[in-house]
Design a protein around this motif. Structure first.
Motif, PDB file in Angstrom:
ATOM      1  N   SER A   1      25.735  87.959  61.486  1.00  0.00           N
ATOM      2  CA  SER A   1      25.073  86.661  61.304  1.00  0.00           C
ATOM      3  C   SER A   1      24.771  86.349  59.844  1.00  0.00           C
ATOM      4  N   GLU A   2      24.858  87.362  58.974  1.00  0.00           N
ATOM      5  CA  GLU A   2      24.488  87.219  57.565  1.00  0.00           C
ATOM      6  C   GLU A   2      23.052  86.694  57.434  1.00  0.00           C
ATOM      7  N   LEU A   3      22.195  87.182  58.295  1.00  0.00           N
ATOM      8  CA  LEU A   3      20.840  86.653  58.380  1.00  0.00           C
ATOM      9  C   LEU A   3      20.068  86.745  57.070  1.00  0.00           C
ATOM     10  N   TRP A   4      20.232  87.859  56.343  1.00  0.00           N
ATOM     11  CA  TRP A   4      19.458  88.050  55.123  1.00  0.00           C
ATOM     12  C   TRP A   4      20.209  87.607  53.865  1.00  0.00           C
ATOM     13  N   ASP A   5      21.371  87.018  54.016  1.00  0.00           N
ATOM     14  CA  ASP A   5      22.154  86.569  52.869  1.00  0.00           C
ATOM     15  C   ASP A   5      21.750  85.142  52.509  1.00  0.00           C
ATOM     16  N   PRO A   6      21.045  84.936  51.396  1.00  0.00           N
ATOM     17  CA  PRO A   6      20.585  83.586  51.050  1.00  0.00           C
ATOM     18  C   PRO A   6      21.709  82.562  50.963  1.00  0.00           C
ATOM     19  N   GLU A   7      22.912  82.996  50.628  1.00  0.00           N
ATOM     20  CA  GLU A   7      24.020  82.048  50.520  1.00  0.00           C
ATOM     21  C   GLU A   7      24.413  81.466  51.872  1.00  0.00           C
ATOM     22  N   SER A   8      24.010  82.125  52.957  1.00  0.00           N
ATOM     23  CA  SER A   8      24.326  81.614  54.293  1.00  0.00           C
ATOM     24  C   SER A   8      23.238  80.708  54.849  1.00  0.00           C
ATOM     25  N   TRP A   9      22.116  80.626  54.169  1.00  0.00           N
ATOM     26  CA  TRP A   9      20.983  79.845  54.676  1.00  0.00           C
ATOM     27  C   TRP A   9      21.219  78.351  54.512  1.00  0.00           C
ATOM     28  N   GLN A  10      20.885  77.604  55.549  1.00  0.00           N
ATOM     29  CA  GLN A  10      20.993  76.143  55.512  1.00  0.00           C
ATOM     30  C   GLN A  10      19.760  75.528  56.172  1.00  0.00           C
ATOM     31  N   PRO A  11      18.589  75.695  55.581  1.00  0.00           N
ATOM     32  CA  PRO A  11      17.356  75.226  56.214  1.00  0.00           C
ATOM     33  C   PRO A  11      17.296  73.718  56.418  1.00  0.00           C
ATOM     34  N   THR A  12      18.055  72.942  55.639  1.00  0.00           N
ATOM     35  CA  THR A  12      18.011  71.484  55.780  1.00  0.00           C
ATOM     36  C   THR A  12      19.116  70.945  56.688  1.00  0.00           C
ATOM     37  N   ALA A  13      19.827  71.854  57.377  1.00  0.00           N
ATOM     38  CA  ALA A  13      20.892  71.404  58.276  1.00  0.00           C
ATOM     39  C   ALA A  13      20.328  70.687  59.506  1.00  0.00           C
TER      40      ALA A  13
END
Length: 212
Positions: free
Chosen positions: A163-175
């Motif tokens: 899931s790449e949960l802890w990878d900040p580059e995978s985060w999309q909080p505004t999606a």
């Protein structure tokens, strides 16, 4: 809602084993029935867990619990206590425990892919000698979930890696819409402005207050 879906179900343990295979000896032997020092160290450093419960009728719930690292109090090698904090008063998991005490806990450490799993039997406690050890920012819990440990073991990191949960580059909080916008859809009678203010900067200041 899309096309009608079809599926081939799995209806027996034999069929399941034929598909996924049998667990390795290492996976079976890692289970312990009481806390060891490494388990206690993990609990002392974990700020977050998920608590799975089910009611007598089978209705299920998973509730997140979070506090400063070490919020779970180890009472002895077979018993832990988790403080309750101010929330929305639904207490779905607590209601379940009153009719069915079996619980499953999953403890996370930020940045770590492995997790600690605890399965056991829970009871609700309204006070105890250990409550003073669970005070955070002046808040002494009014309830705690006390869990008698049946099984405890570590789980590997494959799900977190996939899931790449802890990878900040995978985060999309505004999606997706903001929490206040989602709350407005859940409660159309409440104004967007009022909800935006409620979930605004002051929200964090009320985490341990009496407001629910």
């Amino acid at each position: 809602m899309g096309d009608k879906w079809t599926a081939t179900t799995v209806d027996s343990m034999t069929e399941l084993a034929a598909i996924v295979g049998e667990p390795s000896e290492r996976a079976v032997n890692k289970v312990r029935h009481s806390l060891e020092p490494i388990h206690e160290d993990w609990l002392a450093n974990s700020p977050f867990c998920l608590i799975a419960t089910s009611a007598k009728d089978g209705a299920c719930d998973v509730s997140p619990k979070g506090d400063p690292p070490g919020f779970t109090t180890v009472l002895d090698e077979r018993t832990i206590a988790i403080p309750d904090r101010p929330g929305n008063r639904r207490v779905d998991g607590f209601r379940n425990v009153l009719s069915s005490p079996q619980v499953g806990l999953l403890y996370l450490l930020p940045g770590r892919g492995d997790t600690l799993r605890i399965n056991g039997r829970a009871q609700l406690v309204r006070d105890g000698s250990f409550f003073d050890r669970m005070v955070v920012k002046g808040h002494r819990p009014t309830l705690a979930l006390v869990v008698e440990v049946d099984e405890v073991f570590f789980h590997c990191s494959k799900a977190f890696l996939r899931s790449e949960l802890w990878d900040p580059e995978s985060w999309q909080p505004t999606a997706l819409p903001s929490r206040s916008e989602i709350a407005q859809r859940e409660n159309p009678d409440l104004s967007t402005e009022a909800l935006a203010e409620y979930y605004g900067p002051s929200y964090a200041d009320r985490l341990y207050g009496s407001e629910r």
